[in-house]
Design a protein around this motif. Structure first.
Motif, PDB file in Angstrom:
ATOM      1  N   THR A 166       0.948  -1.208  -0.026  1.00 36.75           N
ATOM      2  CA  THR A 166       0.250   0.123  -0.065  1.00 36.75           C
ATOM      3  C   THR A 166       0.870   1.139   0.004  1.00 36.75           C
ATOM      4  O   THR A 166       0.344   2.250  -0.440  1.00 36.75           O
ATOM      5  CB  THR A 166      -0.858   0.101   1.375  1.00 36.75           C
ATOM      6  N   PRO A 203      -8.119  -1.810  -2.436  1.00 36.74           N
ATOM      7  CA  PRO A 203      -6.873  -2.631  -1.714  1.00 36.74           C
ATOM      8  C   PRO A 203      -5.657  -1.854  -1.492  1.00 36.74           C
ATOM      9  O   PRO A 203      -4.991  -1.783  -0.847  1.00 36.74           O
ATOM     10  CB  PRO A 203      -6.542  -3.809  -2.818  1.00 36.74           C
ATOM     11  N   ALA A 241      -5.737   1.173  -0.366  1.00 36.17           N
ATOM     12  CA  ALA A 241      -5.812   2.227   0.699  1.00 36.17           C
ATOM     13  C   ALA A 241      -5.781   1.031   1.900  1.00 36.17           C
ATOM     14  O   ALA A 241      -5.526   1.606   3.202  1.00 36.17           O
ATOM     15  CB  ALA A 241      -7.145   2.838   0.750  1.00 36.17           C
ATOM     16  N   MET A 242      -5.991  -0.170   1.965  1.00 33.77           N
ATOM     17  CA  MET A 242      -6.209  -0.993   2.982  1.00 33.77           C
ATOM     18  C   MET A 242      -4.724  -1.471   3.603  1.00 33.77           C
ATOM     19  O   MET A 242      -3.836  -1.906   2.831  1.00 33.77           O
ATOM     20  CB  MET A 242      -6.930  -2.530   2.682  1.00 33.77           C
ATOM     21  N   PRO A 243      -4.542  -1.339   4.977  1.00 36.60           N
ATOM     22  CA  PRO A 243      -3.203  -1.956   5.522  1.00 36.60           C
ATOM     23  C   PRO A 243      -3.346  -3.468   5.030  1.00 36.60           C
ATOM     24  O   PRO A 243      -4.271  -4.055   5.063  1.00 36.60           O
ATOM     25  CB  PRO A 243      -3.495  -1.980   6.862  1.00 36.60           C
ATOM     26  N   PRO A 244      -2.095  -3.788   4.676  1.00 36.82           N
ATOM     27  CA  PRO A 244      -1.697  -5.256   4.320  1.00 36.82           C
ATOM     28  C   PRO A 244      -2.159  -6.211   5.290  1.00 36.82           C
ATOM     29  O   PRO A 244      -2.580  -7.127   5.075  1.00 36.82           O
ATOM     30  CB  PRO A 244      -0.146  -5.245   4.066  1.00 36.82           C
ATOM     31  N   VAL A 245      -1.793  -5.903   6.400  1.00 37.85           N
ATOM     32  CA  VAL A 245      -2.326  -6.769   7.507  1.00 37.85           C
ATOM     33  C   VAL A 245      -3.990  -6.974   7.488  1.00 37.85           C
ATOM     34  O   VAL A 245      -4.522  -8.203   8.100  1.00 37.85           O
ATOM     35  CB  VAL A 245      -2.107  -6.131   9.097  1.00 37.85           C
ATOM     36  N   ILE A 246      -4.634  -5.956   7.304  1.00 42.72           N
ATOM     37  CA  ILE A 246      -6.130  -6.315   7.078  1.00 42.72           C
ATOM     38  C   ILE A 246      -6.400  -6.942   5.795  1.00 42.72           C
ATOM     39  O   ILE A 246      -7.395  -7.895   6.142  1.00 42.72           O
ATOM     40  CB  ILE A 246      -6.823  -4.570   7.134  1.00 42.72           C
ATOM     41  N   ILE A 291      -6.132 -10.381   7.032  1.00 45.04           N
ATOM     42  CA  ILE A 291      -7.059 -10.907   7.861  1.00 45.04           C
ATOM     43  C   ILE A 291      -8.327 -11.194   7.192  1.00 45.04           C
ATOM     44  O   ILE A 291      -9.059 -12.376   7.304  1.00 45.04           O
ATOM     45  CB  ILE A 291      -7.369  -9.869   8.940  1.00 45.04           C
ATOM     46  N   MET A 292      -8.543 -10.385   6.203  1.00 43.71           N
ATOM     47  CA  MET A 292      -9.819 -10.669   5.558  1.00 43.71           C
ATOM     48  C   MET A 292      -9.875 -11.791   4.595  1.00 43.71           C
ATOM     49  O   MET A 292     -10.654 -12.568   4.623  1.00 43.71           O
ATOM     50  CB  MET A 292      -9.955  -9.507   4.413  1.00 43.71           C
ATOM     51  N   TRP A 293      -8.422 -12.176   3.998  1.00 45.09           N
ATOM     52  CA  TRP A 293      -8.521 -13.405   3.170  1.00 45.09           C
ATOM     53  C   TRP A 293      -8.641 -14.440   4.041  1.00 45.09           C
ATOM     54  O   TRP A 293      -8.918 -15.667   3.755  1.00 45.09           O
ATOM     55  CB  TRP A 293      -7.291 -13.297   2.212  1.00 45.09           C
ATOM     56  N   ARG A 294      -7.854 -14.437   5.356  1.00 43.49           N
ATOM     57  CA  ARG A 294      -8.115 -15.516   6.239  1.00 43.49           C
ATOM     58  C   ARG A 294      -9.419 -15.804   6.670  1.00 43.49           C
ATOM     59  O   ARG A 294      -9.819 -17.057   6.627  1.00 43.49           O
ATOM     60  CB  ARG A 294      -7.179 -15.284   7.505  1.00 43.49           C
ATOM     61  N   LEU A 295     -10.148 -14.838   6.735  1.00 38.23           N
ATOM     62  CA  LEU A 295     -11.607 -15.446   6.834  1.00 38.23           C
ATOM     63  C   LEU A 295     -12.465 -16.161   5.493  1.00 38.23           C
ATOM     64  O   LEU A 295     -13.068 -16.986   5.555  1.00 38.23           O
ATOM     65  CB  LEU A 295     -12.392 -14.098   6.989  1.00 38.23           C
ATOM     66  N   VAL A 353       1.148 -12.416   7.879  1.00 42.70           N
ATOM     67  CA  VAL A 353      -0.158 -12.479   8.714  1.00 42.70           C
ATOM     68  C   VAL A 353      -0.964 -13.688   8.067  1.00 42.70           C
ATOM     69  O   VAL A 353      -1.660 -14.350   8.958  1.00 42.70           O
ATOM     70  CB  VAL A 353      -1.040 -11.325   8.833  1.00 42.70           C
TER      71      VAL A 353
END
Lengths: 320, 285
Positions: free
Chosen positions: A4, A139, A141-146, A149-153, A262
């Protein structure tokens, strides 16, 4: 760093400015003292960059030739090429390197084709174009950590919708995407493509909008098919942009860290252990600073070699 | 009408639906994960654990948000992130403004060096920079210190901010400054009353971009911050991931959504500039 963090800017000065400015500038009040003034103005930015960026980088390269370890009062000695002979025999590192290359090339190539397709669609006058355009930028603007997390879901074996979808159409829907040896790396690559789409799409779209419309019309009147027009007009015009963005993508992907850290932390069994994660563990988990810096040096040399050959081959075919 | 355009309309009748199918596929690929994150944030633990999970939450349930804020110490982490991002942004803006002006207006060797450094700094893996940086910061006591993080973020976002800003300076016609100088205004006055107002949009874009980069950054924070009370949002969330059970997925999703909002809002404000202004360089290359 994080994907990002980057926006795409390939520094080139438009030609007209260069010509226009040279003649005019000396007229501006006091500018003939240009040299010293320039240094004064740049100084506040230059000092921190030199102290905390240039110096550490030089230090880091040197550190790769030492046996530096974490901890206070450790005597550091230069050990020449010891780190590198040790690295040559380190199968885990080369395996991680192989994974890093698969990841970097896999993501960059898929990203390029996905982004080119999307950019071509966004360049047409379609309904819902605004929605795709907006979504393609998120994508960035989103923090890579998030993003991770989203793709882990998404990839969660029991709760995740991907397995849910597979179950609903009667396929085995209990795949542990990020935990299985065979699926972990491909799954991580898909997330990498998702995360890196914006910069590539936007750059290619900007390139497409600069392709001459007259040429297209002329070719259409001559009866050239859409595909032929794409191949003979769009693609050659887009070439500099393609070379620039794929080069940058490759570097960014090879150096990326947060997303995979992550998602899998390198697991399962090192299947997604990118070189950056490997070197991070070596340095900050096991404390082998010198050895980890040596890995960094090897990574720079190999990525630089790839870039050299890629850019040279592109420059050559452009000339011919 | 020529035969070519006739053929064009005919082939268009076939390709249009295909184009819409492709566009829809992109929208699903790009948008569905976001939608799913949003939905998960509103689900109760019972719904999350259900063996046959329904797609939509049964009710609009905000428990996850309140629970996440309490449990993950989200306020503290957000405070740390905000402190670091704002301070970094202010410092970067203040020191890059004069430097950007110099790079854009004076054609000295500096310009070449700066360009070279910006490109070069992209190639080097961060592992090479972070180890010595870690050692240096340790010596001066800035490990586990938010000011240390500010320092690193400043240095790291400076090259890009500088490049972005000098692009805007180039866009301000030098003739305006000449006119001001001829009218007898001092150099400083010319800069303050003529150049600065015209640079305002560029300054806003550059500082928001710096803010987003610092707010989102993870790697440096991971290495430099160990104290849980000093963790930034990405660090807190990444720790949360390790401990998550099925039950806490909702809270994780809620916390993630909250942490994304600032970057998303700021990005929305500047995206037009980022995508039009900056790209012009790439396109002409």
């Amino acid at each position: 760093m994080t994907s990002t963090a980057h926006a795409v800017s390939i520094p080139t000065t438009p030609k007209t400015e260069k010509q226009g400015k040279r003649g005019k500038r000396p007229k501006v009040g006091g500018i003939h003292r240009g040299g010293r003034d320039a240094w004064l103005l740049v100084l506040p930015a230059l000092i921190p960059v030199v102290l905390f960026s240039v110096y550490p980088l030089a230090q880091g390269i040197l550190l790769g030739f030492t046996d530096a370890k974490a901890g206070l009062n450790q005597a550091v000695t230069y050990n020449g090429l010891d780190n590198y002979t040790q690295l040559l025999g380190n199968e885990l590192f080369w395996n991680s390197f192989r994974i890093g290359l698969i990841w970097a090339f896999g993501v960059t190539i898929l990203q390029f084709f996905c982004a080119l397709g999307l950019a071509l669609l966004l360049n047409l006058d379609l309904k819902l174009r605004w929605l795709a355009r907006t979504l393609a930028l998120v994508p960035w603007a989103m923090p890579p950590v998030i993003i991770a997390i989203m793709w882990r879901l998404m990839l969660n074996p029991t709760y995740g919708p991907i397995n849910g979808f597979l179950r609903s159409i009667g396929l085995p829907g209990d795949i542990n995407w990020l935990g299985d040896f065979s699926t972990a790396l491909p799954a991580v690559i898909v997330v990498g493509v998702w995360a890196g789409m914006p910069q590539t799409t936007v750059t290619l779209l900007a390139g497409l909008q600069n392709v001459s419309a007259e040429l297209h019309e002329a070719a259409a009147i001559d009866g050239a098919s859409t595909f032929r027009r794409f191949w003979h007009i769009t693609l050659p015009a887009l070439r500099p942009v393609i070379v620039a963005i794929t080069t940058l993508d490759l570097i960014w992907n090879f150096n990326s860290f947060a997303l995979v850290y992550v998602l899998t932390a390198g697991g399962p069994g090192g299947q997604t252990m990118l070189p950056m994660l490997f070197a991070y563990n070596e340095a900050f988990r096991y404390g082998n600073f010198g050895y980890a810096a040596a890995m960094g040096n090897v990574m720079v040399i190999i990525i630089a070699a790839f870039l050299f050959f890629y850019l040279r081959s592109q420059a050559r075919s452009r000339l011919s | 009408m020529t035969t070519a355009t006739l053929a064009g309309t005919r082939s268009r009748r076939i390709t249009r639906p295909l184009q819409y199918v492709a566009l829809l596929a992109y929208i699903i690929f790009l948008g569905f994960p976001l939608l799913f994150l949003l939905i998960t944030a509103f689900k109760t633990p019972q719904e999350l654990q259900s063996p046959t999970p329904a797609f939509l939450p049964q009710q609009f349930n905000v428990d996850n948000f309140t629970a996440a804020i309490e449990k993950a110490n989200l306020f503290q982490a957000a405070g740390n992130s905000l402190f670091v991002a704002v301070l970094t942004t202010v410092i970067v803006t203040v020191i890059s403004l004069p430097a950007a002006y110099a790079l854009a207006r004076f054609r000295t060797r500096l310009r070449g060096i700066a360009t070279g450094w910006i490109l070069l700094s992209q190639v080097f893996p961060f592992i090479l920079i972070i180890i010595p940086l870690f050692l240096v910061l340790k010596q001066i006591g800035l490990i586990n210190n938010l000011f240390g993080l500010v320092l690193v973020y400043t240095v790291w976002s400076l090259p890009f901010a500088l490049w972005m800003l000098q692009g805007y300076v180039v866009g301000v016609p030098a003739e305006l400054e000449e006119a001001g100088a001829m009218d007898g205004a001092s150099r400083f006055r010319v800069l303050r009353t003529i150049v600065l107002p015209l640079l305002a949009p560029g300054l806003v874009a550059t500082s928001l971009f710096t803010f987003i980069s610092s707010w989102n950054e993870f790697f440096f924070a991971l290495v430099l911050i160990q104290d849980p009370r000093l963790q930034t949002l990405p660090l807190t969330l990444a720790r949360f991931v390790g401990a998550e059970g099925q039950v806490q997925l909702g809270q994780l999703a809620a916390a993630s959504l909250l942490a994304t909002i600032p970057s998303l809002v700021f990005f929305a404000l500047i995206q037009r500039r980022l995508t039009s202004g900056l790209m012009s360089g790439a396109v002409k290359g």
